[in-house]
Scaffold this motif. Structure first.
Motif, PDB file in Angstrom:
ATOM      1  N   PHE A 133      -4.844  11.686  22.165  1.00  0.00           N
ATOM      2  CA  PHE A 133      -4.592  10.872  20.636  1.00  0.00           C
ATOM      3  C   PHE A 133      -3.251  11.323  20.372  1.00  0.00           C
ATOM      4  O   PHE A 133      -2.599  12.334  20.546  1.00  0.00           O
ATOM      5  N   VAL A 134      -2.404  10.199  19.629  1.00  0.00           N
ATOM      6  CA  VAL A 134      -1.233  10.306  19.195  1.00  0.00           C
ATOM      7  C   VAL A 134      -1.229   9.907  17.771  1.00  0.00           C
ATOM      8  O   VAL A 134      -1.822   8.592  17.325  1.00  0.00           O
ATOM      9  N   PHE A 135      -0.975  10.749  16.889  1.00  0.00           N
ATOM     10  CA  PHE A 135      -1.082  10.587  15.463  1.00  0.00           C
ATOM     11  C   PHE A 135       0.125  10.048  14.738  1.00  0.00           C
ATOM     12  O   PHE A 135       1.260  10.750  15.146  1.00  0.00           O
ATOM     13  N   TYR A 136      -0.093   9.452  13.783  1.00  0.00           N
ATOM     14  CA  TYR A 136       1.324   8.902  12.902  1.00  0.00           C
ATOM     15  C   TYR A 136       0.950   8.872  11.433  1.00  0.00           C
ATOM     16  O   TYR A 136       0.024   8.954  11.101  1.00  0.00           O
ATOM     17  N   LEU A 166       3.480  12.254  14.578  1.00  0.00           N
ATOM     18  CA  LEU A 166       3.122  13.511  13.867  1.00  0.00           C
ATOM     19  C   LEU A 166       2.903  14.550  15.068  1.00  0.00           C
ATOM     20  O   LEU A 166       3.078  15.708  15.224  1.00  0.00           O
ATOM     21  N   ILE A 167       1.946  14.021  15.780  1.00  0.00           N
ATOM     22  CA  ILE A 167       1.416  14.537  17.093  1.00  0.00           C
ATOM     23  C   ILE A 167       1.612  13.886  18.089  1.00  0.00           C
ATOM     24  O   ILE A 167       1.203  12.789  18.102  1.00  0.00           O
ATOM     25  N   SER A 168       2.169  14.493  19.188  1.00  0.00           N
ATOM     26  CA  SER A 168       2.312  13.757  20.586  1.00  0.00           C
ATOM     27  C   SER A 168       1.723  14.350  21.689  1.00  0.00           C
ATOM     28  O   SER A 168       1.382  15.606  21.570  1.00  0.00           O
ATOM     29  N   VAL A 169       1.701  13.569  22.631  1.00  0.00           N
ATOM     30  CA  VAL A 169       0.865  14.297  23.802  1.00  0.00           C
ATOM     31  C   VAL A 169       1.929  14.754  24.891  1.00  0.00           C
ATOM     32  O   VAL A 169       3.085  14.061  24.939  1.00  0.00           O
ATOM     33  N   SER A 170       1.597  15.685  25.610  1.00  0.00           N
ATOM     34  CA  SER A 170       2.553  16.263  26.732  1.00  0.00           C
ATOM     35  C   SER A 170       1.782  16.788  28.103  1.00  0.00           C
ATOM     36  O   SER A 170       0.801  17.353  27.818  1.00  0.00           O
ATOM     37  N   SER A 171       2.333  16.377  29.072  1.00  0.00           N
ATOM     38  CA  SER A 171       1.673  16.690  30.231  1.00  0.00           C
ATOM     39  C   SER A 171       2.131  18.317  30.793  1.00  0.00           C
ATOM     40  O   SER A 171       1.497  18.958  31.574  1.00  0.00           O
ATOM     41  N   SER A 172       3.071  18.762  30.082  1.00  0.00           N
ATOM     42  CA  SER A 172       3.646  20.140  30.397  1.00  0.00           C
ATOM     43  C   SER A 172       4.388  20.442  29.111  1.00  0.00           C
ATOM     44  O   SER A 172       4.924  19.636  28.354  1.00  0.00           O
ATOM     45  N   SER A 206       1.024  28.982  17.280  1.00  0.00           N
ATOM     46  CA  SER A 206       2.010  28.813  16.511  1.00  0.00           C
ATOM     47  C   SER A 206       3.157  29.927  16.400  1.00  0.00           C
ATOM     48  O   SER A 206       2.696  31.153  16.841  1.00  0.00           O
ATOM     49  N   ASN A 207       4.334  29.682  16.183  1.00  0.00           N
ATOM     50  CA  ASN A 207       5.460  30.723  15.888  1.00  0.00           C
ATOM     51  C   ASN A 207       5.795  30.772  14.516  1.00  0.00           C
ATOM     52  O   ASN A 207       7.011  31.049  14.314  1.00  0.00           O
ATOM     53  N   TYR A 208       5.064  30.225  13.676  1.00  0.00           N
ATOM     54  CA  TYR A 208       5.256  30.014  12.134  1.00  0.00           C
ATOM     55  C   TYR A 208       6.191  28.771  11.907  1.00  0.00           C
ATOM     56  O   TYR A 208       6.404  28.523  10.626  1.00  0.00           O
ATOM     57  N   LYS A 209       7.075  28.199  12.938  1.00  0.00           N
ATOM     58  CA  LYS A 209       7.789  27.196  12.812  1.00  0.00           C
ATOM     59  C   LYS A 209       7.280  25.919  13.437  1.00  0.00           C
ATOM     60  O   LYS A 209       7.554  24.977  12.646  1.00  0.00           O
ATOM     61  N   THR A 210       6.667  26.042  14.457  1.00  0.00           N
ATOM     62  CA  THR A 210       6.323  24.975  15.157  1.00  0.00           C
ATOM     63  C   THR A 210       5.101  25.225  16.045  1.00  0.00           C
ATOM     64  O   THR A 210       4.858  26.650  16.121  1.00  0.00           O
ATOM     65  N   VAL A 236       4.763  17.749  16.043  1.00  0.00           N
ATOM     66  CA  VAL A 236       6.032  17.434  15.971  1.00  0.00           C
ATOM     67  C   VAL A 236       6.534  17.798  14.303  1.00  0.00           C
ATOM     68  O   VAL A 236       7.559  18.173  13.952  1.00  0.00           O
ATOM     69  N   ASN A 237       5.637  17.291  13.524  1.00  0.00           N
ATOM     70  CA  ASN A 237       5.697  17.311  12.071  1.00  0.00           C
ATOM     71  C   ASN A 237       5.666  18.747  11.485  1.00  0.00           C
ATOM     72  O   ASN A 237       4.671  19.428  11.648  1.00  0.00           O
ATOM     73  N   ARG A 238       6.543  19.326  10.781  1.00  0.00           N
ATOM     74  CA  ARG A 238       6.414  20.609  10.362  1.00  0.00           C
ATOM     75  C   ARG A 238       5.578  20.673   9.190  1.00  0.00           C
ATOM     76  O   ARG A 238       4.670  21.826   9.137  1.00  0.00           O
ATOM     77  N   ARG A 239       5.161  19.529   8.226  1.00  0.00           N
ATOM     78  CA  ARG A 239       4.250  19.976   7.225  1.00  0.00           C
ATOM     79  C   ARG A 239       2.911  19.840   8.022  1.00  0.00           C
ATOM     80  O   ARG A 239       2.108  20.743   7.396  1.00  0.00           O
ATOM     81  N   LEU A 240       2.520  19.155   8.929  1.00  0.00           N
ATOM     82  CA  LEU A 240       1.262  18.996   9.571  1.00  0.00           C
ATOM     83  C   LEU A 240       1.146  20.319  10.373  1.00  0.00           C
ATOM     84  O   LEU A 240      -0.153  20.817  10.300  1.00  0.00           O
TER      85      LEU A 240
END
Length: 487
Positions: free
Chosen positions: A209-212, A271-277, A415-419, A440-444
């Motif tokens: 899923f990739v969210f925008y 807002l959210i992207s996928v990554s294999s690593s 979470s590290n409270y920033k990302t 990716v998005n800080r608010r999310l």
């Protein structure tokens, strides 16, 4: 980009580059007779594979042009700008445009079929049943990796029951990327939507899923399965229901709609992207993530933190030399930085029991199963580390599924409270779907963090002190040791 038909375009490129048919056939993996038919117009490449074919031919033609030093002449001969950065890509797009042009020409000249290329369905029950059947058959019949664009909003679609249409879909080999919009105002105002978003990601581990941001795609109301179909739908309000849809299955029209609304290469940032690593390299995402002093973790895939040093050594002996260096660096990072930081852990009883039984962890990019003895040592290491670092907090929740599709929590939140990021349990992914979601998005990220921290307010949540953990360990030690001995 103006283009002739596919055959004439391909023939011009072959003539200009002096490419040999047998070499092109080797590049695309087809018999030379197919390439001959494509260039003389007696046959077209399959629509399922044409993008790959054009990409491989485009790169090959670009290599020949550069090798023959014909760049300047090429830009004068073909309708491609000399300012392009990737010649191979531009040639492949030129071929794709020619392919679509030929499809249009063929569609306009051939005798019309009895059935129309557009179908309209009305009524809530008929529309919902049609969409469910269409999505299940369309996705289930994918022969190659697919992409589903949903130009609608997740929360509204959830209220309409849309995501249940995917429950019976099984993906064993191909991947499916689903791109959909999110209304962050709704998520922030109603934690139930965050819970349903998490449950969906948790349920469909084989999907990416990739969210925008919904603001970028609102009012389109389109569902597009690349190369297969496009649907434009109408919905009623209070409650949201599908009331009508227009189903388009003409191949060239579907491709035109997809290209117009595709997110690829646009200004729309996910807002959210996928990554294999998470990045096993020195300057990867993981290294930056752990360069902090406060963390919050919701863990569902075992307990890969506070590991005994001997476990790291065992992992290093089993992985590749490249991974070994990264695991060593990770060991140092955790033992010297993370273990001394402020860390709040929440885990579920099902995850703990599964870990005690199997020892399975997914350590960033490495899968590993601790032996029974290593699991015993791990328990002691956790207790000893908490003794040294009083800023480590551990809480436990019972599993919070509840619906008929629930199969246990298999997605962790870090979470590290920033990302932050979400990590799937790779053991339960059946295809090549990506195991990581990068928020990716800080608010999310803040919305997710607030939701997971809010789990502590549930009556069933229990936070343990070191003394209580020691008491629990002594109380259940016989059960734990018998569980660890299970084969």
């Amino acid at each position: 980009m103006i283009s002739d038909g596919y055959a004439s375009t391909l023939k011009r490129l072959i003539t200009f580059t002096q490419a040999k048919f047998i070499s092109l056939a080797d590049i695309v993996g087809y018999d030379v007779s197919y390439v001959n038919k494509w260039s003389n117009g007696t046959k077209l490449p399959s629509s399922r594979y044409v993008e790959r074919i054009n990409e491989e031919m485009g790169n090959y033609f670009a290599e020949l042009i550069v090798k023959q030093k014909k760049e300047e002449k090429f830009y004068k001969t073909f309708p491609i700008s000399c300012e392009v950065k990737d010649l191979g890509f531009e040639i492949s797009q030129y071929l794709c445009a020619a392919y679509r042009s030929t499809l249009h020409q063929n569609h306009a000249t051939k005798v019309k079929e009895n059935r129309p290329s557009i179908q309209v369905i009305t009524g809530h029950h008929d529309t919902a049943a049609f969409l469910a059947d269409l999505l299940q058959k369309g996705v289930q019949n994918l022969e190659n990796d697919g992409e589903l664009l949903i130009l609608g909003e997740f929360c509204t679609l959830y209220q309409a029951g849309f995501w249940k249409y995917f429950d019976s879909i099984q993906l064993d080999s191909v991947k499916l990327t689903i791109r959909v919009g999110l209304d962050m105002d709704k998520l922030e105002q109603n934690p139930e939507y965050v819970q349903q978003l998490y449950k969906m990601i948790n349920r469909f581990l084989d999907f990416d899923f990739v969210f925008y941001d919904f603001c970028d795609i609102q009012n389109a109301n389109l569902i597009i399965l690349r190369g297969a179909f496009a649907v434009q739908y109408a919905m009623s309000n209070n409650p949201p229901r599908f009331t009508m849809c227009t189903y388009i299955f003409d191949e060239s029209t579907v491709w035109d709609i997809y290209e117009k609304f595709s997110f690829t290469g646009t200004e729309k940032e996910p807002l959210i992207s996928v990554s294999s690593s998470l990045g096993m390299d020195e300057m990867g995402y993981r290294t930056a993530f752990y360069a902090a002093n406060s963390f919050f973790f919701f863990l569902t895939n075992g307990f890969e933190f506070l590991l005994p040093h001997e476990v790291f050594e065992s992992i290093i002996r089993q992985v590749s030399p490249e991974q070994a260096f990264s695991v060593q660096r990770l060991c140092v990072t955790w033992e010297e930085i993370v273990n001394a930081a402020e860390i709040e852990f929440i885990t579920t009883t099902s995850s703990l029991m599964r870990y005690l039984e199997t020892g399975y962890i997914y350590l960033t990019d490495v899968e590993y199963s601790l032996t029974a003895e290593e699991r015993k040592e791990h328990i002691q290491t956790v207790l000893e580390t908490m003794q040294v670092n009083p800023h480590i907090v551990i809480g436990v929740l019972p599993s919070f599924g509840g619906d008929s599709t629930y199969k246990g929590e298999n997605v962790s939140f870090y979470s590290n409270y920033k990302t932050g990021f979400l990590k799937k349990n790779k053991k339960y992914i059946h295809n090549q779907a990506s195991p990581f979601y990068l928020i990716v998005n800080r608010r999310l990220h803040s919305i997710f963090l607030k939701y997971f921290q809010g789990l502590k307010d549930l009556n069933v949540y229990h936070q343990y002190t070191l003394e209580q953990l020691n008491q629990k360990y002594d109380q259940y030690k016989p059960l734990i040791e018998r569980t660890l001995s299970l084969k």
